[in-house]
Structures are given as structure tokens and as C-alpha cells.
Write an enzyme that holds these catalytic residues in place. Structure first.
Site, mmCIF file in Angstrom:
data_model
loop_
_atom_site.group_PDB
_atom_site.id
_atom_site.type_symbol
_atom_site.label_atom_id
_atom_site.label_comp_id
_atom_site.label_asym_id
_atom_site.label_seq_id
_atom_site.Cartn_x
_atom_site.Cartn_y
_atom_site.Cartn_z
ATOM 1 N N THR A 130 0.820 -1.205 0.000
ATOM 2 C CA THR A 130 0.000 0.000 0.000
ATOM 3 C C THR A 130 0.859 1.262 0.000
ATOM 4 O OG1 THR A 130 -1.472 1.271 1.432
ATOM 5 C CG2 THR A 130 -0.095 -0.324 2.516
ATOM 6 N N ASP A 131 0.280 2.365 -0.491
ATOM 7 C CA ASP A 131 0.991 3.649 -0.414
ATOM 8 C C ASP A 131 0.996 4.191 1.021
ATOM 9 O OD1 ASP A 131 -1.695 4.375 -0.227
ATOM 10 O OD2 ASP A 131 -1.607 5.942 -1.756
ATOM 11 N N GLU A 132 0.208 3.572 1.907
ATOM 12 C CA GLU A 132 0.154 4.069 3.290
ATOM 13 C C GLU A 132 1.486 3.889 4.014
ATOM 14 O OE1 GLU A 132 -3.462 3.116 5.435
ATOM 15 O OE2 GLU A 132 -4.538 2.820 3.568
ATOM 16 N N TYR A 157 -1.762 -0.819 10.863
ATOM 17 C CA TYR A 157 -1.882 -1.462 9.547
ATOM 18 C C TYR A 157 -0.703 -1.078 8.659
ATOM 19 C CZ TYR A 157 -3.231 -1.958 4.650
ATOM 20 O OH TYR A 157 -3.218 -2.249 3.298
ATOM 21 N N LYS A 161 2.428 -3.369 7.073
ATOM 22 C CA LYS A 161 2.710 -3.515 5.636
ATOM 23 C C LYS A 161 4.132 -3.030 5.326
ATOM 24 C CE LYS A 161 0.311 -4.831 2.830
ATOM 25 N NZ LYS A 161 -0.021 -6.180 2.322
HETATM 26 P P1 NAD Z 1 -9.314 -7.911 1.997
HETATM 27 O O1 NAD Z 1 -9.358 -7.695 3.471
HETATM 28 O O2 NAD Z 1 -10.539 -7.672 1.185
HETATM 29 O O3 NAD Z 1 -8.858 -9.409 1.684
HETATM 30 C C1 NAD Z 1 -7.821 -10.047 2.376
HETATM 31 C C2 NAD Z 1 -7.909 -11.530 2.113
HETATM 32 O O4 NAD Z 1 -6.816 -12.157 2.799
HETATM 33 C C3 NAD Z 1 -9.202 -12.161 2.639
HETATM 34 O O5 NAD Z 1 -9.759 -13.021 1.667
HETATM 35 C C4 NAD Z 1 -8.751 -12.944 3.865
HETATM 36 O O6 NAD Z 1 -9.516 -14.105 4.119
HETATM 37 C C5 NAD Z 1 -7.310 -13.279 3.505
HETATM 38 N N1 NAD Z 1 -6.495 -13.475 4.704
HETATM 39 C C6 NAD Z 1 -6.407 -12.648 5.795
HETATM 40 N N2 NAD Z 1 -5.591 -13.192 6.705
HETATM 41 C C7 NAD Z 1 -5.145 -14.367 6.197
HETATM 42 C C8 NAD Z 1 -4.262 -15.364 6.670
HETATM 43 N N3 NAD Z 1 -3.703 -15.281 7.881
HETATM 44 N N4 NAD Z 1 -3.991 -16.428 5.867
HETATM 45 C C9 NAD Z 1 -4.571 -16.534 4.643
HETATM 46 N N5 NAD Z 1 -5.439 -15.610 4.151
HETATM 47 C C10 NAD Z 1 -5.714 -14.550 4.925
HETATM 48 O O7 NAD Z 1 -8.093 -7.029 1.512
HETATM 49 P P2 NAD Z 1 -7.899 -6.246 0.115
HETATM 50 O O8 NAD Z 1 -8.470 -4.891 0.257
HETATM 51 O O9 NAD Z 1 -8.316 -7.118 -0.985
HETATM 52 O O10 NAD Z 1 -6.310 -6.092 0.106
HETATM 53 C C11 NAD Z 1 -5.486 -7.095 -0.470
HETATM 54 C C12 NAD Z 1 -4.041 -6.681 -0.361
HETATM 55 O O11 NAD Z 1 -3.845 -5.434 -1.023
HETATM 56 C C13 NAD Z 1 -3.578 -6.479 1.079
HETATM 57 O O12 NAD Z 1 -2.269 -6.977 1.182
HETATM 58 C C14 NAD Z 1 -3.595 -4.972 1.261
HETATM 59 O O13 NAD Z 1 -2.639 -4.568 2.201
HETATM 60 C C15 NAD Z 1 -3.253 -4.505 -0.135
HETATM 61 N N6 NAD Z 1 -3.779 -3.172 -0.478
HETATM 62 C C16 NAD Z 1 -5.114 -2.879 -0.344
HETATM 63 C C17 NAD Z 1 -5.571 -1.620 -0.728
HETATM 64 C C18 NAD Z 1 -7.038 -1.258 -0.678
HETATM 65 O O14 NAD Z 1 -7.403 -0.137 -1.007
HETATM 66 N N7 NAD Z 1 -7.942 -2.168 -0.304
HETATM 67 C C19 NAD Z 1 -4.692 -0.653 -1.202
HETATM 68 C C20 NAD Z 1 -3.339 -0.989 -1.298
HETATM 69 C C21 NAD Z 1 -2.894 -2.257 -0.959
#
Ligand code: NAD
Length: 354
Positions: A130-132, A157, A161
């Protein structure tokens, strides 16, 4: 290619799974199915012979070793994480265990598999971040996050990351593991879990409830349509330079208040109500340590890999609102999950979690 995708039943992971299968990749979806996951997110591809599912927890190293050995992936795209900042304020332990220790387990399992395979050059470990991790920017359009911006995470969070990004880089420098990293801005779109701002606003608007805006709504985010993000991720895992990170943004900076007003006007058109939805906007206590502004300088991914987002935020939000209007059967049951519809992450500084 055979791609092991972690977190593929979540919001972004499922978009990557759907797109990868559509492009003819073989996909192994590894997911622990936490509160944030839904089988429906991948229902459109679950019958494909290109798709398989492994219910496993990335905190369980033995399970990861078994999955690597049995599926023998060419690439890994690691998205599994605890992802909600407000939950990280109330309960940081899960974020450390999954995002930091879980990523460490993924790196070790990937490294031992890669070594056993004879260290193929074509192997990729792609960490999705993430950009955070870069902290908070001033409100100056000239200043944006580049790949060289120093890390300065502010929430449990983003700190988790940032830690996992550092581990991934270290495994490249120390062990030569072929890694690529991406840091992207806020995503939105179909299958977004109804605890995040955009789905909360859409669903509260439809239910006639207040539309909660933290603080004065002046925080600025750069919004990226999730299917554009999935497209960028598949490009980076295939063509990104080893050891390099790429920032991915939507080129769509908006204050939270502007964003919510845009959502209200889209809803006014697509689902007119007796009064304009914007009348439901309510300002609530700000998030502790709420970062003022995130903005991505997308020069590297644009110039080196030729990638740009395909939709403006207005186009993407219109598609998203229509999707929520058409998919009540998806979101209605999720409203019953623990913590959904409840204000999280407002505990006072110094207060300990229950
Ligand atoms: P999300 O919370 O919708 O999905 C996360 C998934 O990971 C879920 O299906 C969950 O069951 C699974 N998970 C969680 N803990 C687990 C574990 N211990 N073992 C196996 N699976 C596990 O998240 P998202 O929004 O889809 O984000 C996905 C990735 O992208 C993350 O790494 C997040 O940091 C990154 N990200 C998200 C955003 C955003 O805007 N949502 C932006 C930048 C980066």
C-alpha cells in the site's frame, strides 16, 4: 503460468484471480477465509479447470510448504493480509501475526521451494502493498509519493505492511529470491467489503442512514478502480524488474467529502429518492492519526511498463454504484459479520485494546 495467489477470496485478490483466469493463467487461490473473504467473489471462475482453492492460513508454515510442493507455482502473488485500518487500531495483534509473520512464512516457504527447484530465474514473488507505508503528504499537488519516498507509516496497519515490504526486499538482497513489489493507492469497485468508505456510503445511503465522514472530510486519497489495479499487478509480475517496486495510482485525487458528494449525485441519478442523498452526510469523530493526504507519482510504472488506469473516478464510481444496486444478494449477508456497521478504531490514545 501457474500463479499462487494468496488472499484470493478478498476484494483485490479476487479481482486478480478473475482476471488471471480470464487471461488463461492457472490459479491456486490460498485463503484462510477470514471475516473479509467471500466465496462468491470467485464464483465466476470456481468451476474453471484453471482454478483451484486451498483453505490455508499464512501463519501456518507447514500448510504453505505442502501447498508449494503440491501445486509447484511459477509465480506467487501475495495479497493475503488484514487490511482495515480501523480494525488495526482496536486489535493490532492480528495485523502483526498475519501481515508480518505471515509474510515471513510466505517468504521462507517460497525460498525453500525455489531452492529445491534449482533457483529458476523465471520464479517471481510479488508482494502487493500500500501507499500508506509512505505516511502522510501535505496538501501540495507538486508533492507525491515516489518509489524513493522514505517509509513513514503511522497506523498499525501501515506499519505492518511497511515491515512486510522490508522483509521482501531483504529476502531479495540476502537470498536472491526473485521479488517485485507494488505499493498502490486506495482501491474501490465491485466486491468491496462493506466496512470500507465507499461501500459504507452506498449502502447507508440506500438504507436512509447517516453517511459518516471522518473529521471534516478534508483527507485526500487517490482512488484506483480495482480491476485497473488487477491489470497493473499482472503486468508487474510478468514484466517488472527484479528487486524493484512500482507505485500504482488512479490519477484521481479527491477529498473524502468530494468523493462522498460524487457518490450521492450518482445515486441521485441511478436510484432517485425523495431527497438528495447528500442530505444524509454526517461528520463524525476523526480517526486517530488520520493521514492527511496520499498521492501517487505513477511515472515509473507508466514509463517503464506503459501502464495507466483505464477509468476516471466518475466512471469507476458509476460502475461501482450500479454493481451494488444489482448485487444485494452479495452484500446483504456480509452486513451481519462481526464489526460491520459499527464504528471501529476510535479508542483514545493510551487506551488498551480489550
Ligand atoms: P481484503 O481484506 O478484502 O482481503 C484479504 C484476504 O486475505 C481475505 O480473503 C482474507 O480471508 C485473507 N487473509 C487474511 N488473513 C489471512 C491469513 N492469515 N492467511 C490466509 N489468508 C488470509 O483485503 P484487500 O483490500 O483485498 O487487500 C489485499 C491486499 O492489497 C492487502 O495486502 C492490502 O494490504 C493490499 N492493499 C489494499 C488496498 C485497498 O485499497 N484495499 C490498497 C493498497 C494495498
Amino acid at each position: 503460468m501457474k500463479i499462487l495467489i494468496t488472499g484470493g477470496a478478498g476484494f483485490i485478490g479476487s479481482a486478480v484471480v478473475r482476471l488471471a483466469v480470464a487471461r488463461g493463467h492457472e490459479v491456486v487461490n490460498l485463503d484462510a477465509m477470514t471475516y473479509a473473504a467471500s466465496e462468491t467473489n470467485v464464483a465466476s471462475v470456481s468451476g474453471s479447470n484453471l482454478y483451484s482453492f486451498e483453505k490455508a492460513d499464512i501463519r501456518d508454515r507447514a500448510a504453505l510448504d505442502r501447498i508449494f510442493a503440491s501445486h509447484r507455482p511459477d509465480w506467487v502473488m501475495h495479497l493475503a493480509a488484514e487490511s482495515h485500518v480501523d480494525r488495526s487500531i482496536d486489535g493490532p495483534a492480528d495485523f502483526i501475526e498475519t501481515n508480518v509473520t505471515g509474510t515471513f512464512n510466505m517468504l521462507e516457504a517460497a525460498r525453500s521451494y525455489w531452492v529445491a527447484q534449482g533457483k529458476p530465474d523465471s520464479f517471481r514473488f510479488h508482494h502487493i502493498s500500500t501507499d500508506e507505508v509512505f505516511g502522510s503528504l501535505p496538501n501540495d499537488p507538486q508533492v507525491k509519493f515516489t518509489e524513493d519516498t522514505p517509509y513513514d507509516p503511522r497506523s498499525p496497519y501501515s506499519a505492518s505492511k511497511a515491515s512486510s515490504d522490508h522483509l521482501v526486499r531483504a529476502w531479495h538482497e540476502t537470498y536472491g529470491l526473485p521479488v517485485v513489489l507494488t505499493n498502490c493507492s486506495n482501491n474501490y469497485g465491485p466486491f468491496h467489503f462493506p466496512e470500507k468508505l465507499i461501500p459504507v456510503v452506498i449502502l447507508n445511503a440506500l438504507a436512509g442512514k447517516p453517511l459518516p465522514i471522518y473529521g471534516r472530510g478534508e483527507n485526500i486519497r487517490d482512488w484506483l478502480y480495482v480491476e485497473d489495479h488487477a491489470d497493473a499487478l499482472l503486468l508487474v509480475v510478468e514484466k517488472g524488474e527484479l528487486g524493484r517496486s512500482y507505485n500504482i495510482g488512479g490519477e484521481n485525487e479527491r477529498t473524502n467529502l468530494e468523493l462522498v458528494k460524487t457518490l450521492c449525485s450518482i445515486l441521485d441519478t441511478l436510484k432517485p429518492a425523495a431527497k438528495p442523498y447528500a442530505e444524509q452526510i454526517t461528520f463524525v469523530t476523526d480517526r486517530p492519526g488520520h493521514d492527511a493526504r496520499y498521492a501517487i507519482d505513477p511515472s515509473r510504472i507508466r514509463s517503464e511498463l506503459g501502464w495507466r488506469p483505464s477509468v476516471t473516478v466518475e466512471e469507476g464510481l458509476t460502475k461501482t454504484v450500479q454493481w451494488y444496486l444489482d448485487n444485494e444478494a452479495w452484500w446483504r449477508p456480509l452486513l451481519e459479520r462481526k464489526g460491520v456497521g459499527v464504528r471501529l478504531g476510535v479508542q483514545a490514545a493510551g487506551e488498551t485494546a480489550a
